[in-house]
Motif scaffolding. Sequence first.
Motif, mmCIF file in Angstrom:
data_model
loop_
_atom_site.group_PDB
_atom_site.id
_atom_site.type_symbol
_atom_site.label_atom_id
_atom_site.label_comp_id
_atom_site.label_asym_id
_atom_site.label_seq_id
_atom_site.Cartn_x
_atom_site.Cartn_y
_atom_site.Cartn_z
ATOM 1 N N UNK A 61 -15.712 0.283 -10.523
ATOM 2 C CA UNK A 61 -14.950 0.644 -9.043
ATOM 3 C C UNK A 61 -13.671 -0.291 -9.410
ATOM 4 N N UNK A 62 -12.380 0.349 -9.177
ATOM 5 C CA UNK A 62 -11.042 -0.293 -9.219
ATOM 6 C C UNK A 62 -10.600 -0.242 -7.758
ATOM 7 N N UNK A 63 -9.537 -0.952 -7.515
ATOM 8 C CA UNK A 63 -8.757 -0.473 -6.173
ATOM 9 C C UNK A 63 -7.490 0.059 -6.520
ATOM 10 N N UNK A 64 -6.962 1.105 -6.062
ATOM 11 C CA UNK A 64 -6.003 1.902 -5.997
ATOM 12 C C UNK A 64 -5.097 2.029 -4.896
ATOM 13 N N UNK A 65 -3.993 2.450 -5.028
ATOM 14 C CA UNK A 65 -3.012 2.834 -3.768
ATOM 15 C C UNK A 65 -3.373 4.220 -3.783
ATOM 16 N N UNK A 66 -3.692 4.605 -2.192
ATOM 17 C CA UNK A 66 -3.881 5.779 -1.799
ATOM 18 C C UNK A 66 -3.039 6.254 -0.773
ATOM 19 N N UNK A 67 -2.435 7.649 -0.986
ATOM 20 C CA UNK A 67 -1.405 8.122 -0.107
ATOM 21 C C UNK A 67 -2.308 9.184 0.850
ATOM 22 N N UNK A 68 -2.367 8.886 1.879
ATOM 23 C CA UNK A 68 -3.261 9.647 3.080
ATOM 24 C C UNK A 68 -2.659 11.041 2.981
ATOM 25 N N UNK A 69 -1.205 11.287 3.305
ATOM 26 C CA UNK A 69 -0.606 12.203 3.549
ATOM 27 C C UNK A 69 -0.471 13.280 2.316
ATOM 28 N N UNK A 70 -0.679 12.808 0.915
ATOM 29 C CA UNK A 70 -0.495 13.275 0.077
ATOM 30 C C UNK A 70 -1.808 13.728 -0.668
ATOM 31 N N UNK A 71 -2.823 13.155 0.010
ATOM 32 C CA UNK A 71 -4.257 13.461 -0.174
ATOM 33 C C UNK A 71 -4.488 13.009 -1.677
ATOM 34 N N UNK A 72 -3.705 11.846 -2.203
ATOM 35 C CA UNK A 72 -4.254 11.487 -3.464
ATOM 36 C C UNK A 72 -4.010 9.954 -3.874
ATOM 37 N N UNK A 73 -4.747 9.648 -5.127
ATOM 38 C CA UNK A 73 -4.308 8.310 -5.473
ATOM 39 C C UNK A 73 -2.769 8.122 -5.906
ATOM 40 N N UNK A 74 -2.197 7.174 -5.876
ATOM 41 C CA UNK A 74 -0.802 7.205 -6.654
ATOM 42 C C UNK A 74 -0.795 6.216 -7.767
ATOM 43 N N UNK A 75 -0.398 6.921 -8.803
ATOM 44 C CA UNK A 75 -0.323 6.005 -10.136
ATOM 45 C C UNK A 75 0.798 4.969 -9.854
ATOM 46 N N UNK A 76 0.828 3.675 -10.503
ATOM 47 C CA UNK A 76 1.804 2.824 -10.470
ATOM 48 C C UNK A 76 3.378 3.081 -10.261
ATOM 49 N N UNK A 77 3.607 4.297 -11.065
ATOM 50 C CA UNK A 77 5.103 4.896 -10.957
ATOM 51 C C UNK A 77 5.164 5.774 -9.767
ATOM 52 N N UNK A 78 4.183 6.093 -9.147
ATOM 53 C CA UNK A 78 4.377 6.861 -7.874
ATOM 54 C C UNK A 78 4.520 5.970 -6.702
ATOM 55 N N UNK A 79 4.416 4.748 -6.695
ATOM 56 C CA UNK A 79 4.646 3.951 -5.597
ATOM 57 C C UNK A 79 5.974 3.198 -5.626
ATOM 58 N N UNK A 80 6.779 3.291 -4.510
ATOM 59 C CA UNK A 80 7.977 2.410 -4.700
ATOM 60 C C UNK A 80 7.809 1.716 -3.424
ATOM 61 N N UNK A 81 8.635 0.565 -3.293
ATOM 62 C CA UNK A 81 8.995 -0.303 -2.183
ATOM 63 C C UNK A 81 9.669 -1.426 -2.692
ATOM 64 N N UNK A 82 9.705 -2.542 -1.631
ATOM 65 C CA UNK A 82 10.610 -3.361 -1.714
ATOM 66 C C UNK A 82 9.988 -4.439 -2.636
ATOM 67 N N UNK A 83 11.079 -5.127 -3.577
ATOM 68 C CA UNK A 83 10.374 -5.987 -4.519
ATOM 69 C C UNK A 83 10.181 -7.437 -3.892
ATOM 70 N N UNK A 84 8.974 -8.012 -4.034
ATOM 71 C CA UNK A 84 8.729 -9.238 -3.428
ATOM 72 C C UNK A 84 9.538 -10.504 -4.108
ATOM 73 N N UNK A 85 9.929 -10.169 -5.214
ATOM 74 C CA UNK A 85 10.794 -11.176 -5.800
ATOM 75 C C UNK A 85 12.319 -11.318 -5.481
ATOM 76 N N UNK A 86 12.855 -10.057 -5.362
ATOM 77 C CA UNK A 86 14.302 -10.192 -5.243
ATOM 78 C C UNK A 86 14.883 -9.213 -3.967
#
Length: 568
Positions: free
Chosen positions: A121-146
Amino acid sequence: MARILITSALPYINGVKHLGNLAGSMLPADVYARFQRAQGHEVLYICATDEHGTPAELAAADEGLDVASYCEKYHCIQHDIGRGFGLSWDHFGRSSSPQNHRLTQHFAEALEANGLIEERVDQMVYSVDDRRFLPDRYVEGTCPHCGYEKARGDQCDNCGNLLDPTDLKDPYSVISGSRNIEVRDTRHLYLLQTKVEGEIRAWVDSHPDWPQLTKSIAYKHLDEGLIDRGITRDLSWGVPVVRNGAPRPGFEDKVFYVWFDAPIEYIAATHEWADASDGDWRRWWRLDAGADDVRYVEFMGKDNVAFHTVSFPATILGSKEPWKQVDTLKAFNWLNWYGGKFSTSQRRGVFMDAALEILPADDWRWYLTANAPEGSDTAFTWEQFAGAINKDLADVLGNFVNRIAKFCESKFDGVVPAGGEPGPLEQALYADIASGVAELAANLEAIEMRKAAQSVRALWVRGNEYLQEAAPWTAIKTDPERAAIIVRTGLNLAALFARVSAPFIPFAAEKIAEAFGETYPGPWPTTDAAAELGKLPAGRTIRAPDVLFKKIEDAQIAEWAERFGGAE
Ligand SMILES: [Zn+2]
């Protein structure tokens, strides 16, 4: 006669490849395949497009195509460009083929039967509206570093930090832009590489003859220790995960990870070839069906070596089935563009389609072979490129062929002259050609591409020296018999050059062969140089070929430097 199986690393489907991809796998594999065919060996040269994975989905979305249509389109484009470069694949397959689906599923079942597959069992990001898990490159957001607001789930393009999608602040789905996303549990199949580590090391140990670059990469990964590897992904495009011929429960929306199915395509593409040609793929791949006398040679860039010395062997060895494994693995360093990397987004460097638009394939083939990134990374520069074309091809080979053919046309009506006996100059030439051809063959056999290019060039140079010393333009005035043997020898040299140059510059070699009435591609010369240089029959009509190699002008270099980027 030997049987030689050749594969070059599979080009990924997302668009046209750059010259580095050509130089570090497909081109040297082709040179080697052509050489071995000329030797009379039975050769099967296999390549394919690598079509699964997230980047294909993303590239398809960018072009507004569904992923299957996108892959179909770029498979055809890559195929046609490869043929334009003279790549003599026996088959150029597709990792999305039904054959690869079946074979990939077969390997997974064999590995599971041997206790080498585990559900975790892994933990993955899931998009409720897209009804699918999102591969790493399908998720974007604000960088915690910069604080960059468009950081990708795997890496921030602004500060370069590697990220996990769960690190991102205010993450959103790239597909829909929805921020209604959460982390969910998802089951995946893991290949227990740790259980076959010892077998893989023993197999690598059994190949002390591999090139240094190959061995150093393989041992680096083995010494770091293998980890169990997830071989499935939450995607719809790929090879479905099955059990007993039906979708595996809990895996209905998952496929095998592209890195699991891609190398299996070497075998599956051979299966595709067999299906299309009434061939027998098993005698190339199954030790229990005749493949034990096959010599298998792989070509790839250094970034692929770990997958071919560790990951794919884990699949093969873990299956405990009698599959043919690689005998010789030839790896290449990087071809760089001036000081930096080729870049699609920054429009840096020449890509394969543009290369063929501006110059003949042989120009590129010659430069990229003579400057193959073998010992270290190599930087492309237009100046060096122009030098190789103008000096080696135009001044040395082109000039020789043109000079002797034109002379024969003007003094012997374009007919191979009879008469005359070989003298000391010819005897010395025979000795040098015999040793030069042997050296060239040895370098090609050893897959030393730069050295091989030097060897073939040395033969061309020797031809020019001979003509200069023998001076048929002087002999014709005083000793017609002497002029006849010189011209006959020179014409034979040109015909021999067509045969030994064909692996490097097949298009020009074919033009030369045709001009001298020879079949193409001709057989590799024997070590009897006197016989080889007496093959063209007296009385045969020859003609000077059209311009074989056009010189590159300074103005062209300036134009291309502007168009493709250059030194910065
Ligand atoms: Zn950042």
